[in-house]
Design an enzyme around this catalytic site. Structure first.
Site, PDB file in Angstrom:
ATOM      1  N   ARG A  81       0.923  -1.209  -0.009  1.00 21.23           N
ATOM      2  CA  ARG A  81       0.252  -0.394  -0.035  1.00 21.23           C
ATOM      3  C   ARG A  81       1.246   1.226   0.072  1.00 21.23           C
ATOM      4  O   ARG A  81       2.191   1.173  -0.210  1.00 21.23           O
ATOM      5  CB  ARG A  81      -0.689   0.054   1.383  1.00 21.23           C
ATOM      6  CG  ARG A  81      -2.514  -1.003   1.542  1.00 21.23           C
ATOM      7  CD  ARG A  81      -2.813  -0.939   2.684  1.00 21.23           C
ATOM      8  NE  ARG A  81      -1.968  -1.030   3.267  1.00 21.23           N
ATOM      9  CZ  ARG A  81      -1.976  -1.684   4.717  1.00 21.23           C
ATOM     10  NH1 ARG A  81      -1.730  -2.997   4.368  1.00 21.23           N
ATOM     11  NH2 ARG A  81      -0.349  -1.476   5.891  1.00 21.23           N
ATOM     12  N   THR A 145      10.669  -7.957  -9.373  1.00 22.62           N
ATOM     13  CA  THR A 145       9.508  -8.750  -9.604  1.00 22.62           C
ATOM     14  C   THR A 145       9.627 -10.377  -9.817  1.00 22.62           C
ATOM     15  O   THR A 145      10.872 -10.007 -10.827  1.00 22.62           O
ATOM     16  CB  THR A 145       8.047  -8.355 -10.293  1.00 22.62           C
ATOM     17  OG1 THR A 145       7.221  -8.754 -10.730  1.00 22.62           O
ATOM     18  CG2 THR A 145       8.716  -8.060 -11.947  1.00 22.62           C
TER      19      THR A 145
HETATM   20  O1  F6P Z   1       3.558  -9.146  -7.748  1.00 26.61           O
HETATM   21  C1  F6P Z   1       4.523 -10.225  -8.032  1.00 26.61           C
HETATM   22  C2  F6P Z   1       3.088 -11.224  -6.904  1.00 26.61           C
HETATM   23  O2  F6P Z   1       3.612 -11.602  -6.273  1.00 26.61           O
HETATM   24  C3  F6P Z   1       2.059 -11.783  -8.268  1.00 26.61           C
HETATM   25  O3  F6P Z   1       2.768 -12.909  -8.778  1.00 26.61           O
HETATM   26  C4  F6P Z   1       1.218 -11.462  -7.396  1.00 26.61           C
HETATM   27  O4  F6P Z   1      -0.256 -12.179  -8.088  1.00 26.61           O
HETATM   28  C5  F6P Z   1       0.613 -10.997  -6.572  1.00 26.61           C
HETATM   29  O5  F6P Z   1       2.524 -10.461  -5.772  1.00 26.61           O
HETATM   30  C6  F6P Z   1       0.893 -11.703  -4.918  1.00 26.61           C
HETATM   31  O6  F6P Z   1       0.655 -10.846  -4.178  1.00 26.61           O
HETATM   32  P1  F6P Z   1       0.953 -10.771  -2.556  1.00 26.61           P
HETATM   33  O7  F6P Z   1       1.771 -10.720  -1.691  1.00 26.61           O
HETATM   34  O8  F6P Z   1      -0.037  -9.148  -1.892  1.00 26.61           O
HETATM   35  O9  F6P Z   1      -0.794 -11.732  -2.781  1.00 26.61           O
END
Ligand code: F6P
Length: 366
Positions: A81, A145
């Site tokens: 956030r 990422t």
């Molecule tokens: O962008 C990286 C990622 O791991 C995506 O592959 C996945 O959709 C998302 O983050 C998950 O986010 P969070 O950890 O907030 O659930």
């Protein structure tokens, strides 16, 4: 020409979710800044949220970063956030209030005595950094990422670790699939880009790979699997990216989102599993790998890439190249304006040689 003597103290912040290799990047920034330039380095905890609240920060001394190279996650903490251009807080009646508090971010950078900021993150983090630079902030970017979907860099760190974990998962599923002659469906991450699914599927010998860039026709997938089984293949492996969806259908979310939290993709593996079970004379099982792909030690390749990115980002600061991100093109470290990075994601091209190669080897994309 920018005079690097104007720099004495820089900050490092990690935005968005974590990725294996972040600590290696933080370490490379800290070591290069201190040993090569003699600058002080502080880490801002909890991403842009932490910046907006004015800390806390930690000194990134050589002592602090000495042992972090091999550790997954980020020692700075991660928060999905904290967009200063749209801070969301619950109002008195429960509805969300969105405010632009970007000016506060600039004030905090000043109050923390930072001459420049290095931010490591994905598209969201770069977009925020780009806009802050537009307001006068001195920021450079490091791409990260596991999804590998950031434009203008061939690869981001975290991706290599994710495909190693996912491929190991598929290899493990293959042996039990073989014993039971089952169809194994494995759902992997990647949001709107199918890189993890594509590379894992090819590396792990999948029969079908379903990615967001190629909406699937489940009947075609079932027919292809069925004909392979008629031809003697006794088990089947299907890799599905979390953002994949049927032709004319919607993506699946396991958390719908709303309020402070955006929706989270997931569940398409179960959809595909159910649809295949209805169409095939075979047992089908589904595995969702989820955050296993984000955790654990970074591979040597991710540590290497993260170290190169972190080091190059410090040189960008010394050159005063605000609003630029370091990038790998071929084998070369390059820089790219964040304004270009934020124009769109890097997605799998359905007509690329990579997809063609997989199709020519009999992998069905639906
Ligand atoms: O962008 C990286 C990622 O791991 C995506 O592959 C996945 O959709 C998302 O983050 C998950 O986010 P969070 O950890 O907030 O659930």
């Amino acid at each position: 020409m920018f005079d690097s003597a104007a720099i004495r103290r820089i900050g490092v912040l990690t935005g968005g979710g974590d990725a294996p290799g972040l600590n290696a990047a933080i370490r490379a920034v800290a070591l290069t800044a201190q040993r090569h330039y003699g600058w002080e380095v502080v880490g801002i905890l909890e991403g842009y949220d932490g910046l907006l609240s004015g800390g806390p920060t930690i000194p990134l001394t050589e002592e602090r970063v000495r042992d972090v190279l091999t550790r997954g996650g980020t020692i700075l903490g991660a928060v999905n956030r904290g967009n200063p251009f749209r801070r969301s807080t619950p109002g008195p009646d429960g509805s969300m209030i969105h405010e632009d508090v970007s000016a506060e971010a600039l004030v905090q950078i000043d109050e923390l005595g930072l001459d420049a900021l290095v931010v490591a993150g994905g598209d969201g983090t770069m977009a925020i950094a780009h806009h802050l630079v537009g307001l006068g902030a001195r920021i450079v970017g490091v791409p990260k990422t596991i999804d590998n979907d950031l434009a203008y860099t061939d690869v981001t760190f975290g991706f290599d670790t994710a495909i190693l974990t996912a491929t190991e998962g598929l290899d493990r599923l293959a042996t039990t699939a073989e014993s039971h002659h089952r169809v194994m469906v494995m759902e992997v991450m990647g949001r709107n880009a199918g890189w993890i699914a594509l590379m894992t599927g090819v590396a792990g010998g999948a029969d079908a790979i379903l990615i967001p860039e190629i909406p699937f026709d489940i009947d075609r997938v079932a027919q292809a699997i069925d004909s392979q089984r008629q031809n003697g293949r006794r088990h089947s492996l299907v890799v599905v990216a979390e953002g994949a969806h049927p032709l004319g259908g919607e993506q699946e979310y396991y958390i719908r989102g709303g309020g402070l939290m955006e929706g989270r993709l997931g569940g398409v593996g179960y959809l595909v599993g159910n649809l295949l079970a209805d169409r095939l004379d075979a047992e089908v099982r589904v595995t969702v790998l989820g955050h296993l792909q984000r955790g654990g030690q970074p591979t040597p390749r991710d540590r290497w890439l993260a170290s190169r990115f972190g080091n190059a980002a410090v040189h960008l600061v010394a050159e005063g190249k605000w609003g630029h991100m370091v990038a790998l093109r071929g084998t070369q470290m390059q820089t790219v304006p964040m304004s270009e990075v934020v124009t769109g994601a890097k997605r799998v091209q359905p007509d690329s040689d990579m997809v063609r190669m997989a199709r020519e080897m009999g992998i069905v994309f639906g």
